[in-house]
Scaffold this motif. Structure first.
Motif, PDB file in Angstrom:
ATOM      1  N   VAL B  38      42.307  44.712  40.184  1.00 46.72           N
ATOM      2  CA  VAL B  38      42.730  46.037  39.701  1.00 46.72           C
ATOM      3  C   VAL B  38      42.676  46.074  38.168  1.00 46.72           C
ATOM      4  O   VAL B  38      42.167  47.020  37.568  1.00 46.72           O
ATOM      5  CB  VAL B  38      44.151  46.370  40.188  1.00 46.72           C
ATOM      6  CG1 VAL B  38      44.698  47.604  39.471  1.00 46.72           C
ATOM      7  CG2 VAL B  38      44.159  46.595  41.702  1.00 46.72           C
ATOM      8  N   ARG B  39      43.188  45.017  37.545  1.00 41.32           N
ATOM      9  CA  ARG B  39      43.199  44.969  36.078  1.00 41.32           C
ATOM     10  C   ARG B  39      41.788  44.915  35.509  1.00 41.32           C
ATOM     11  O   ARG B  39      41.467  45.597  34.534  1.00 41.32           O
ATOM     12  CB  ARG B  39      44.023  43.766  35.619  1.00 41.32           C
ATOM     13  CG  ARG B  39      45.498  43.913  35.954  1.00 41.32           C
ATOM     14  CD  ARG B  39      46.265  42.608  35.858  1.00 41.32           C
ATOM     15  NE  ARG B  39      47.694  42.846  36.146  1.00 41.32           N
ATOM     16  CZ  ARG B  39      48.620  41.894  36.192  1.00 41.32           C
ATOM     17  NH1 ARG B  39      48.288  40.628  35.973  1.00 41.32           N
ATOM     18  NH2 ARG B  39      49.871  42.206  36.450  1.00 41.32           N
ATOM     19  N   THR B  42      40.232  48.285  35.824  1.00 42.46           N
ATOM     20  CA  THR B  42      40.790  49.211  34.835  1.00 42.46           C
ATOM     21  C   THR B  42      40.080  49.047  33.501  1.00 42.46           C
ATOM     22  O   THR B  42      39.639  50.024  32.885  1.00 42.46           O
ATOM     23  CB  THR B  42      42.301  48.955  34.680  1.00 42.46           C
ATOM     24  OG1 THR B  42      42.942  49.143  35.945  1.00 42.46           O
ATOM     25  CG2 THR B  42      42.914  49.892  33.654  1.00 42.46           C
ATOM     26  N   ARG B  43      39.955  47.800  33.057  1.00 45.09           N
ATOM     27  CA  ARG B  43      39.266  47.558  31.783  1.00 45.09           C
ATOM     28  C   ARG B  43      37.799  47.991  31.849  1.00 45.09           C
ATOM     29  O   ARG B  43      37.266  48.608  30.922  1.00 45.09           O
ATOM     30  CB  ARG B  43      39.385  46.076  31.402  1.00 45.09           C
ATOM     31  CG  ARG B  43      40.803  45.656  31.021  1.00 45.09           C
ATOM     32  CD  ARG B  43      40.856  44.215  30.495  1.00 45.09           C
ATOM     33  NE  ARG B  43      40.630  43.244  31.546  1.00 45.09           N
ATOM     34  CZ  ARG B  43      41.602  42.618  32.239  1.00 45.09           C
ATOM     35  NH1 ARG B  43      42.871  42.868  31.957  1.00 45.09           N
ATOM     36  NH2 ARG B  43      41.307  41.743  33.177  1.00 45.09           N
ATOM     37  N   TYR B  46      37.511  51.862  31.711  1.00 46.44           N
ATOM     38  CA  TYR B  46      37.643  52.375  30.342  1.00 46.44           C
ATOM     39  C   TYR B  46      36.383  52.037  29.542  1.00 46.44           C
ATOM     40  O   TYR B  46      35.903  52.843  28.738  1.00 46.44           O
ATOM     41  CB  TYR B  46      38.895  51.817  29.661  1.00 46.44           C
ATOM     42  CG  TYR B  46      40.177  52.530  30.072  1.00 46.44           C
ATOM     43  CD1 TYR B  46      40.326  53.906  29.884  1.00 46.44           C
ATOM     44  CD2 TYR B  46      41.236  51.824  30.638  1.00 46.44           C
ATOM     45  CE1 TYR B  46      41.498  54.555  30.259  1.00 46.44           C
ATOM     46  CE2 TYR B  46      42.413  52.466  31.011  1.00 46.44           C
ATOM     47  CZ  TYR B  46      42.543  53.833  30.823  1.00 46.44           C
ATOM     48  OH  TYR B  46      43.694  54.476  31.194  1.00 46.44           O
TER      49      TYR B  46
END
Lengths: 403, 403
Positions: B38-39, B42-43, B46
């Motif tokens: 998930v992290r 997310t990065r 973006y």
């Protein structure tokens, strides 16, 4: 960590903290690392008759990427789904927020200015209104994390942190919920005692401290739990040991020396000393961290004036631990404290009708800042001063004097 | 697990899977245990220019308490905040769902009837409509968990699972995104080849299998990625190796023997054999798990008829691993498969206008069930049959025959 302790803790938060009633929806917000408590709260809330338990997990790493990447307008945006959820929260339901920073240094390389501005403005506005309207039951409680334990003890000794939390939360009592209700009565009695004195000012006197704080006429003292408009008693902060009031921002005079370390998001301020003239902070000294305080006091025009005074005596279980928790929820309940920045004027009738300028006119400070720091202890005497100059002892040697 | 692999995987999902465009909002749904992916997603999102990345974490234990406690109406309720979030998802944005069961046995003691009924009906309805309208980019991809590895290997060998996932996802290619686009072209070419043949039926022949499946005239073959109405190519399933169609539920005849184990939520079905007459399953045999299949076939009146036929050959990277993943996303992409239960009529024009009865009239099955099981392999020949009786070889010895 024994499951029994976790279950007892969750039960206390559900039964006393938000006081779940059958048919209510219970909202739980925590971080990923708080999952064991979130799960125990979920089971306890259903056990208390919740219609639905809705959990929202936050993730510090996702938050960090948000802070580092989104455009300025998104930084303050309230998403439609956040607002839709809050609308149901504030409609007579229950909201549990779990504190306890899993990774205290995670955001240390994020632009502090963006960090400061990042808040869903519309959602916060609705939340403050709902709090003022006593439209819902809410509480904040901590989940002990390795990150916090490392800050406190220099090692990730979560067991030791759990012991302190259990003691502060009265989990050692045979019936913690009943203990909280008795505690509530004790704090309410203190509020009544203080209200009946109709004090004009408070005076703190001890080593390095000689401070007089003018109060606002008719502003009631607040402490313990509070009732929603539906008549449900809930405890917005767990633990809570204080009775507090919003002083007149124009009428603080003298010097004060902090009696406990103050954690300011990464910086620890020690031996803080402030001097006030006509309500204004005119001098800041500290053995460490003075600049962090000076920075906060410069945030806006009213940050350098008082917004809160709170009385806590030696019966505070948080205070008895002797620990700095690096978490305001705990640290402000260790002993008497004051806060520079915005007021907490729950005890002033009609406050929700007043504009910021009208609030200031009444003596209530309005600012974007609010930082508590600890000024009480065995060597600090607290007196009340009536309008006619009469002085009444309130705290001596950490012991409440009013009967 | 190397961060590089995780980052490459996230990059592939973001760039190929949902194909994030600057200014889009990217929604990520995963379980707590999926946090590392998930992290990284997310990065990566973006990095691809997402306006906002919104993450929703699920928690199996919270879900279990929900299933065990809520009233029947809440079990199928769509909360206002879920609908508000979906409204933005479906408005031309991106949705990433992460699969990979962290605790496969967690719900084993939940009433299966409640488990079956538990779905936010209104939200699912809107989602199906948005999928049909190609209103948003979406994908499902797996995060390798210890729970899944234990199911697959009898031990929590997540590294071994990661190796299989990396191979199936083409992460070993120098440019995985380009490899996916080439793979898409290959699958699209197969669809075109099959569409041009205007087949009336398919025939599978091999050990224990002699099955003829009637097709619906004019129903196009589907495979690879698909374009949203805004012209963005996305891959709804990662991996995907199939080209598939919805057969006529009235026209399956003969016997079929499954060539791979089938995981049915806790039960593993082995050596499944079905016999069809006029589209209807009339006999079910298996060395293990036959009753689980019989139970599913009895769910409703149309569960015991086919809703999908899919062609996969030996170039399937999932198939090459030789593993059962206990996850349909992977297992159905290992080799040719059929599904009993509801149809997947994406290739039929005007389908969104038809009522269930009208769909059945066209030959499309409509049911609450849809279970894929694997019937292909080196020993299974697949032929196409045209309306005039001409036969065309499609797969021989696991090799695609059309050119």
């Amino acid at each position: 960590m024994s499951d029994t302790r976790l279950e007892r803790y969750a039960e206390l938060i559900v039964r006393a903290g938000v006081n779940v009633q059958p048919g209510q929806t219970v909202f739980v917000d925590g971080q990923l690392e708080h999952a064991p408590l979130v799960r125990a709260l979920t089971r306890a809330a259903y056990g208390a008759g919740a219609r639905l338990v809705d959990v929202r997990y936050g993730d510090g790493h996702v938050r960090k990427a948000f802070l580092q990447n989104v455009a300025d307008d998104v930084l303050q945006e309230s998403t439609p789904w956040l607002l839709a959820r809050f609308d149901v929260v504030f409609d007579g339901n229950c909201y549990i927020a779990i504190a306890g920073e899993p990774e205290p240094d995670l955001l240390s390389d994020v632009d502090p200015e963006r960090l400061g501005r990042a808040r869903p403005v519309e959602a916060v506005k609705r939340q403050l209104k709902a709090v003022n309207d006593r439209a819902f039951s809410w509480t904040i409680a901590v989940y002990p994390t390795e990150g916090q334990a490392r800050e406190m003890f220099g090692e990730p000794d979560v067991e030791r942190l759990w012991d302190a939390v259990s003691y502060a939360m009265r989990l050692d009592e045979p019936d913690p919920v009943a203990a909280w209700h008795a505690h509530h009565e004790r704090l309410r009695r203190r509020c009544t005692q203080l209200d009946e004195l109709e004090l004009d000012a408070l005076r703190f006197a001890g080593p390095g401290t000689d401070l007089t704080i003018g109060l606002i006429p008719g502003s009631r003292w607040i402490g313990g739990g509070s009732e929603t408009r539906d008549g449900i008693l809930a405890f917005p902060n767990m633990p809570t040991e204080e009775v507090f009031n919003t002083p007149d921002w124009r009428r603080t005079e003298g010097t004060v020396r902090s009696t406990r370390p103050l954690a300011l998001g990464g910086t620890v301020v020690r031996d803080l000393e402030l001097r006030f003239e006509s309500g204004l902070v005119v001098d800041v000294q500290a053995s460490t961290g003075a600049d962090a305080v000076r920075g906060q006091l410069a945030v806006d025009e009213y940050a350098n004036r008082l917004g809160e005074v709170a009385l806590v005596d030696g019966t505070s279980r948080v205070g008895e631990t002797g620990l700095t928790f690096f978490d305001t929820l705990y640290d402000e309940n260790a002993t008497c404290h004051i806060a520079y920045g915005t007021g907490v004027p729950f005890g002033i009738d009609g406050i929700e009708e007043l504009s910021p300028d009208e609030q200031r006119e009444r003596g209530i400070n309005v600012s974007a800042m609010h930082t508590d720091f600890m000024i009480g202890g065995p060597e600090v005497a607290v007196d009340g001063i009536k309008a006619d100059g009469t002085t009444i002892a309130i705290i001596r040697e950490d012991t409440w004097q009013l009967t």
